[in-house]
Design a protein around this motif. Sequence first.
Motif, short mmCIF file in Angstrom:
data_model
loop_
_atom_site.label_atom_id
_atom_site.label_comp_id
_atom_site.label_asym_id
_atom_site.label_seq_id
_atom_site.Cartn_x
_atom_site.Cartn_y
_atom_site.Cartn_z
N LEU A 115 7.23 22.81 105.00
CA LEU A 115 6.43 23.79 105.73
C LEU A 115 6.40 23.38 107.20
CD1 LEU A 115 4.44 26.23 105.65
CD2 LEU A 115 2.62 24.57 105.22
N ARG A 116 6.68 24.32 108.09
CA ARG A 116 6.65 24.05 109.53
C ARG A 116 5.67 25.00 110.21
NH1 ARG A 116 11.25 21.27 111.78
NH2 ARG A 116 12.75 20.67 110.14
N ILE A 117 4.72 24.45 110.94
CA ILE A 117 3.78 25.25 111.72
C ILE A 117 3.64 24.58 113.09
CG2 ILE A 117 1.43 26.12 111.94
CD1 ILE A 117 1.24 26.25 108.94
N ARG A 118 4.14 25.25 114.09
CA ARG A 118 4.16 24.70 115.45
C ARG A 118 4.72 23.27 115.43
NH1 ARG A 118 -1.47 25.19 117.79
NH2 ARG A 118 -2.26 25.57 115.69
N GLY A 119 3.93 22.29 115.88
CA GLY A 119 4.47 20.93 115.96
C GLY A 119 4.37 20.13 114.68
N ILE A 120 3.90 20.76 113.59
CA ILE A 120 3.72 20.03 112.33
C ILE A 120 4.81 20.42 111.33
CG2 ILE A 120 2.24 19.77 110.30
CD1 ILE A 120 -0.16 19.97 112.06
N ARG A 121 5.38 19.39 110.71
CA ARG A 121 6.31 19.62 109.60
C ARG A 121 5.81 18.85 108.39
NH1 ARG A 121 11.06 17.21 107.44
NH2 ARG A 121 11.14 15.61 109.07
N ILE A 122 5.66 19.57 107.27
CA ILE A 122 5.19 18.96 106.02
C ILE A 122 6.34 18.96 105.03
CG2 ILE A 122 3.53 19.07 104.14
CD1 ILE A 122 1.65 20.60 105.99
N PRO A 160 1.16 8.79 108.98
CA PRO A 160 0.75 8.33 107.65
C PRO A 160 -0.58 8.94 107.23
CG PRO A 160 0.35 6.61 109.27
CD PRO A 160 1.09 7.70 109.99
N LEU A 161 -0.60 9.57 106.07
CA LEU A 161 -1.82 10.18 105.55
C LEU A 161 -2.12 9.61 104.17
CD1 LEU A 161 -1.30 13.99 106.34
CD2 LEU A 161 -2.45 12.29 107.75
N TYR A 183 -3.44 14.30 102.82
CA TYR A 183 -2.24 15.12 102.68
C TYR A 183 -2.54 16.41 101.92
CZ TYR A 183 2.23 16.80 100.95
OH TYR A 183 3.29 17.62 100.64
N GLU A 184 -3.23 16.29 100.80
CA GLU A 184 -3.54 17.47 100.00
C GLU A 184 -4.40 18.47 100.77
OE1 GLU A 184 -5.23 16.31 96.21
OE2 GLU A 184 -4.07 14.46 96.31
N LEU A 185 -5.35 17.96 101.52
CA LEU A 185 -6.23 18.83 102.30
C LEU A 185 -5.44 19.54 103.39
CD1 LEU A 185 -9.08 19.82 102.91
CD2 LEU A 185 -9.46 17.75 104.27
N LEU A 186 -4.59 18.81 104.10
CA LEU A 186 -3.77 19.43 105.14
C LEU A 186 -2.84 20.48 104.56
CD1 LEU A 186 -2.73 19.63 108.05
CD2 LEU A 186 -1.15 17.75 107.51
N LEU A 187 -2.17 20.14 103.46
CA LEU A 187 -1.23 21.08 102.84
C LEU A 187 -1.94 22.35 102.39
CD1 LEU A 187 1.62 21.71 101.85
CD2 LEU A 187 1.05 20.55 99.70
N ILE A 232 -6.85 22.40 113.06
CA ILE A 232 -7.96 22.60 112.13
C ILE A 232 -9.23 22.94 112.90
CG2 ILE A 232 -9.34 21.58 110.29
CD1 ILE A 232 -7.02 19.73 109.68
N GLU A 233 -9.62 24.19 112.81
CA GLU A 233 -10.76 24.70 113.57
C GLU A 233 -12.03 24.72 112.72
OE1 GLU A 233 -12.09 28.82 115.90
OE2 GLU A 233 -10.42 28.82 114.48
N THR A 234 -13.14 24.34 113.34
CA THR A 234 -14.44 24.44 112.69
C THR A 234 -15.02 25.83 112.95
OG1 THR A 234 -14.94 22.08 112.94
CG2 THR A 234 -16.80 23.56 112.58
#
Length: 231
Positions: free
Chosen positions: A135-142, A157-158, A163-167, A219-221
């Motif tokens: 998965l790629r979103i802007r500067g993040i690649r998972i 490193p997560l 990792y699960e929360l971010l994904l 990640i927005e509050t």
Amino acid sequence: MKHILIIEDDTVIAEVEKDYLEANGYAVEVAHSGEVGLQKALAEDYDLIILDLMLPVVDGFAILREVRAAKNIPILLVSAKKEDVDKIRGLGLGADDHISKPFSLGELVARVKAHLARYDRLVSEAAQRAPKDELRIRGIRIDKLARKVYVNGGEVPLTSKEYELLLFLATHPNWVFSKNELFEKIWGLDSLGDIATVTVHISKLREKIESDPSKPQYIETVWGVGYRFQL
């Protein structure tokens, strides 16, 4: 049979936990000191570790830090302390859960079963994914197969739960989730845990993926509601 390591200096508590877990079908070993516990945790293969925080010489935080750097298995913290700061510190270092003494043996077994089941499910799902599954979103690649995250080309490193929360958030962009919803989705323990866990993990994630954690771009509050991942 699942193998569990209990690191607990109180021999009475350790033996009671061991007997109850063995009665529920687990193979259990006990280390009565932090030094021995750390050696066993790093040298041998366990499916889950039950770790007392208040150990002499080598305390639970030191053990947690060393083990988490080397292994991704579930770690359940146990402590007689009631202060949130210890719980937050432990979760921030990568623990999967925290339980305060005194607790019922039934609750202990329930948490052990929940974490082992979730870990097995994640390992099974990862094994079935194709190498191109990312998965790629802007500067993040998972990288879903390797369970690795890259920010602007560099690996970050997560812990397993980070990792699960971010994904989960990244695969549901712009959706707002409450802390309760995230806790249920990621930890799956319903009322057995503390939703403050979510806040701690969100904070740790921001430190790792945001260029300025005080002004998050990913990640927005959503005040009074929860959190969402921004596209």
